[in-house]
Design an enzyme around this catalytic site. Structure first.
Site, mmCIF file in Angstrom:
data_model
loop_
_atom_site.group_PDB
_atom_site.id
_atom_site.type_symbol
_atom_site.label_atom_id
_atom_site.label_comp_id
_atom_site.label_asym_id
_atom_site.label_seq_id
_atom_site.Cartn_x
_atom_site.Cartn_y
_atom_site.Cartn_z
ATOM 1 N N ARG A 283 -24.713 27.803 -8.459
ATOM 2 C CA ARG A 283 -25.786 28.793 -8.587
ATOM 3 C C ARG A 283 -25.371 29.975 -9.267
ATOM 4 O O ARG A 283 -24.407 30.580 -8.550
ATOM 5 C CB ARG A 283 -26.669 28.995 -7.170
ATOM 6 C CG ARG A 283 -27.217 27.517 -6.872
ATOM 7 C CD ARG A 283 -28.229 27.923 -5.702
ATOM 8 N NE ARG A 283 -28.382 26.713 -4.869
ATOM 9 C CZ ARG A 283 -29.551 25.979 -5.161
ATOM 10 N NH1 ARG A 283 -30.455 26.145 -6.179
ATOM 11 N NH2 ARG A 283 -29.922 25.016 -4.314
ATOM 12 N N ARG B 48 -30.796 22.269 -6.823
ATOM 13 C CA ARG B 48 -31.993 22.008 -6.798
ATOM 14 C C ARG B 48 -32.708 23.199 -6.991
ATOM 15 O O ARG B 48 -32.282 24.575 -6.436
ATOM 16 C CB ARG B 48 -32.440 21.550 -5.380
ATOM 17 C CG ARG B 48 -33.896 21.259 -5.261
ATOM 18 C CD ARG B 48 -34.199 20.641 -4.016
ATOM 19 N NE ARG B 48 -33.960 19.145 -3.765
ATOM 20 C CZ ARG B 48 -33.051 18.552 -2.766
ATOM 21 N NH1 ARG B 48 -32.927 19.507 -1.901
ATOM 22 N NH2 ARG B 48 -32.913 17.318 -2.726
ATOM 23 N N HIS C 55 -20.122 21.113 -5.363
ATOM 24 C CA HIS C 55 -20.662 22.197 -4.279
ATOM 25 C C HIS C 55 -19.532 22.999 -4.044
ATOM 26 O O HIS C 55 -19.608 24.071 -3.565
ATOM 27 C CB HIS C 55 -21.392 21.360 -3.103
ATOM 28 C CG HIS C 55 -22.144 22.451 -2.393
ATOM 29 N ND1 HIS C 55 -21.785 22.931 -1.266
ATOM 30 C CD2 HIS C 55 -23.178 23.134 -2.869
ATOM 31 C CE1 HIS C 55 -22.496 23.595 -0.914
ATOM 32 N NE2 HIS C 55 -23.741 23.837 -1.602
#
Length: 687
Positions: free
Chosen positions: A376, A406, A436
């Site tokens: 992100r 998401r 991740h």
């Protein structure tokens, strides 16, 4: 519930307890008023995501006829009932708190006004605003035989409008229309000041539209106007194996998300029964219907709290992150990291150091390659711009962009395309796995050889969240870590056989097994009469195997403290099973996001940083990373940071055996770990 399974707390019920702790921060009169407003907004945002993903998933299971119990003893249908009951109660408590907070704000001169409370001059200003700004954007959507029920977008605010034709008999069935409250306009509109008043007043956009609703329906009389809001299933269902182009497949799925099955309907309390029944019938929703006494969707309060001018006394004291002292007086960050490892603690230390490191690498002629993961990133990422610069200058730049992060999918797609245009090699990770891990590798030519510089972190490479989340980053040039970093990128970007990790624990290949070995070692030490202790800090703990492993260690006498901010399925205090385990959660000004693991190891202490929570998805379905901290001074620093959390008796809550949380209460002086970390000038040496 099955007694054999009663040793576990259900994940979704545990999440409800977490959001309850967030709501408690909005209820805490010791928090500044405008900060309490922010917590009210966070409660709404959290519930939105929970409903659109977790509750939607349970709804899918019920629809599919799935009736098996999970490891905590709940069937989907049984869990659904409990979640709807608890979420309804939470919303009731949230709006009770909303009214209390805004009464207090009114005493401070800050108000949300209803239309009938406005002065003549304010009414004139609102009329001008509506006709000049709002009206041109609105689109009334009638529902009748020739115009079917329109597509309602998830989490958008709408007005249901019941109408009668002017001069028609009153007993005629009303006509129905929908007006979307435009999200492109501010939800709250500032009002001109009253004479001789310093009050700051606003009116809600939906109230303005309702006041002038008749302007959109000439020849018709509005009978009832009520706001409502729909939440749809927003979970992506990707078939990655058959997707020739993952980016295109995700873009297609994002468009499909708009058609997700309805999960929750929020309506204005006292909504006209005709309109309510029509909505329920069209949306095929019965169970998850919430009547709200107040403005729908309080997430707008985040922007509201930030927009209020002045009133610094109603906010937390401003925090200006300090630049890490190790880099403060140098133009060569590589030289510093070559000499020693550097630890950073955000938001107390500035994320600018990470941006500067990438920027220096981009302009350094001796840097040959930069590789990093992006999960992100912020809307205006200096880091992404630096990577693009590096690629344009001829360096080998490889970026692993996670498209499936998401609710950040669209932003990440945009970044991926921008990086590709600049000449970066963009990789979308491995099929079936989210990337991740938070890691950056810089390869530099030095004195006829190559040296690897690595940054690993517990949080995303995002300069915005680095000011709001507590996270830890490590810079190192340790050759073993550098070797593992190269191997990790080779696995993600190319074909590579399973690697024998020298330092890292990597999911899904061996992270869980490595953690099991570390826990077992503490268990064996306890059984042998040696010191044995585990401190693990993370966001969530829900993997059953991991919980059982901790239960084993506890039963053997290992002292275990878990600092778990959110979901925790482990039940502490069960005799013979978890009586040596303590679980605390800290919810405060900053979102506790760091993952740090401490193992006593018979006195030869080990500390690890990780991107992974102890959830099944992190351990089995994601590329995750756990990295040891080799420098003894930095290990001591991290232990000190954990001790800050353990000493907290202001914002720490302790998980009780019944699954509830209670504030930590002791005879010690009040100690608030997040404020202490800021207040202690040399927090890195805190004892």
């Amino acid at each position: 519930m099955n007694k054999q399974l009663s040793h576990y707390v259900n994940r979704d019920l545990s999440w409800m307890e977490f959001n309850r702790r967030v709501l408690q921060e909005a209820q805490d009169v010791n928090n500044p008023l405008l900060e309490r407003v922010k917590f009210l907004a966070i409660v709404s945002s959290n519930l939105d995501e929970f409903m659109s993903v977790r509750v939607a998933g349970i709804q899918d299971q019920i629809r599919a006829g799935y009736t098996r119990t999970d490891f905590t003893g709940y069937t989907p249908a049984g869990l659904w009932k409990r979640l709807i009951k608890r979420s309804t109660q939470m919303v009731h408590d949230q709006y009770k708190t909303y009214r209390e907070v805004f009464r207090a704000l009114g005493r401070e001169g800050i108000s949300l006004r209803s239309i009938d409370e406005l002065t003549i001059s304010q009414n004139k200003a609102v009329s001008e605003y509506f006709h000049e700004i709002v009206f041109p954007v609105l689109t009334p959507m009638a529902v009748d035989q020739s115009r079917p029920f329109p597509l309602l977008h998830t989490k958008e605010l709408y007005l249901s409008v019941l109408l009668s034709k002017t001069n028609e008999p009153e007993d005629e069935e009303p006509l129905f229309a929908i007006v979307q409250v435009p999200s492109i306009l501010p939800r709250f509109v500032p009002l001109p000041g009253r004479m001789n008043s310093k009050k700051t007043e606003f009116v809600l956009l939906e109230d303005i539209i309702e006041q002038y609703i008749d302007t959109m329906f000439n020849g018709y009389t509005p009978i009832a106007v009520h706001p409502f809001r729909l939440t749809r299933n927003a979970d992506l269902s990707l078939n990655e194996d058959d997707a020739e182009d993952l980016l295109a497949e995700i873009e297609k799925e994002l468009r499909r998300r708009r058609w997700g099955i309805p999960v929750r309907l929020e309506v204005d309390k006292g909504m006209h029964p005709y309109a309510l029944e029509l909505l329920k019938e069209e949306l095929e929703i019965e169970d998850n219907l919430i009547e709200i006494d107040g403005p729908l969707d309080l997430s707008f309060l985040m922007k509201f709290s930030l927009s209020i001018p002045g009133h610094d006394n109603l906010r937390y004291e401003r925090l200006d992150p300090v630049y890490p002292q190790e880099f403060e007086e140098t133009d060569d960050m590589f030289e510093v990291v070559r000499q020693r490892d550097v630890l950073m603690y955000h938001p107390y230390e500035s994320f600018e150091a990470v941006n500067d490191f990438v920027l220096q690498a981009a302009y350094d002629d001796d840097v040959l390659a930069i590789k990093m993961t992006l999960y992100r990133v912020s809307g205006h990422s200096a880091l992404v711009q630096a990577l693009a610069k590096a690629a344009e200058s001829g360096k080998q730049v490889t970026v692993v962009v996670e498209l499936k992060a998401r609710f950040d999918e669209e932003r990440n797609i945009a970044w991926a395309r921008q990086l590709e245009k600049a000449g970066c090699h963009v990789v979308y990770g491995l099929v079936g796995l989210k990337t991740h891990a938070k890691i950056m590798l810089v390869v530099r030519r030095e004195q006829g050889t190559l040296r690897r510089y690595v940054h690993v972190g517990t949080g995303n490479y995002n300069d915005s969240t680095a000011m709001l989340y507590t996270d830890i980053g490590l810079f190192t040039s340790h050759p073993i870590i550098g070797g593992d970093a190269s191997a990790l990128f080779n696995e993600v970007t190319g074909y590579s056989s399973p690697y024998d990790w020298k330092a890292f624990g990597v999911a899904p290949s061996d992270l869980k097994e490595k953690l099991f070995r570390l826990i077992d070692r503490e268990r064996d030490n306890a059984l042998a009469g040696k010191p044995a202790r585990i401190i693990a800090k993370m966001n969530s703990l829900s993997n059953q195997e991991m919980i059982d492993k901790l239960y084993e260690a506890s039963a053997a006498g290992v002292a275990i403290v878990l600092i778990v901010r959110g979901v925790c399925c482990l039940r502490p205090g069960v005799p013979g099973r978890s009586e040596n385990i303590r679980v605390i959660s800290i919810v405060d000004r900053f979102l506790e996001h760091a993952r740090v693991m401490y193992f006593n190891n018979g006195g030869d202490e080990e500390v690890y940083l990780s991107s992974a929570d102890w959830m099944t998805r992190n351990l089995t379905r994601r590329i995750e990373l756990m990295c040891p901290v080799f420098d003894p001074e930095l290990r001591k620093t991290l232990i000190n940071m954990l001790q800050l959390n353990l000493n907290d008796n202001v914002k720490a809550r302790e998980l009780q055996p019944n699954g509830s949380y209670a504030h930590v209460v002791n005879e010690l002086l009040p100690f608030r770990s997040q404020f202490a970390a800021r207040a202690i000038p040399q927090w890195k040496s805190y004892v």
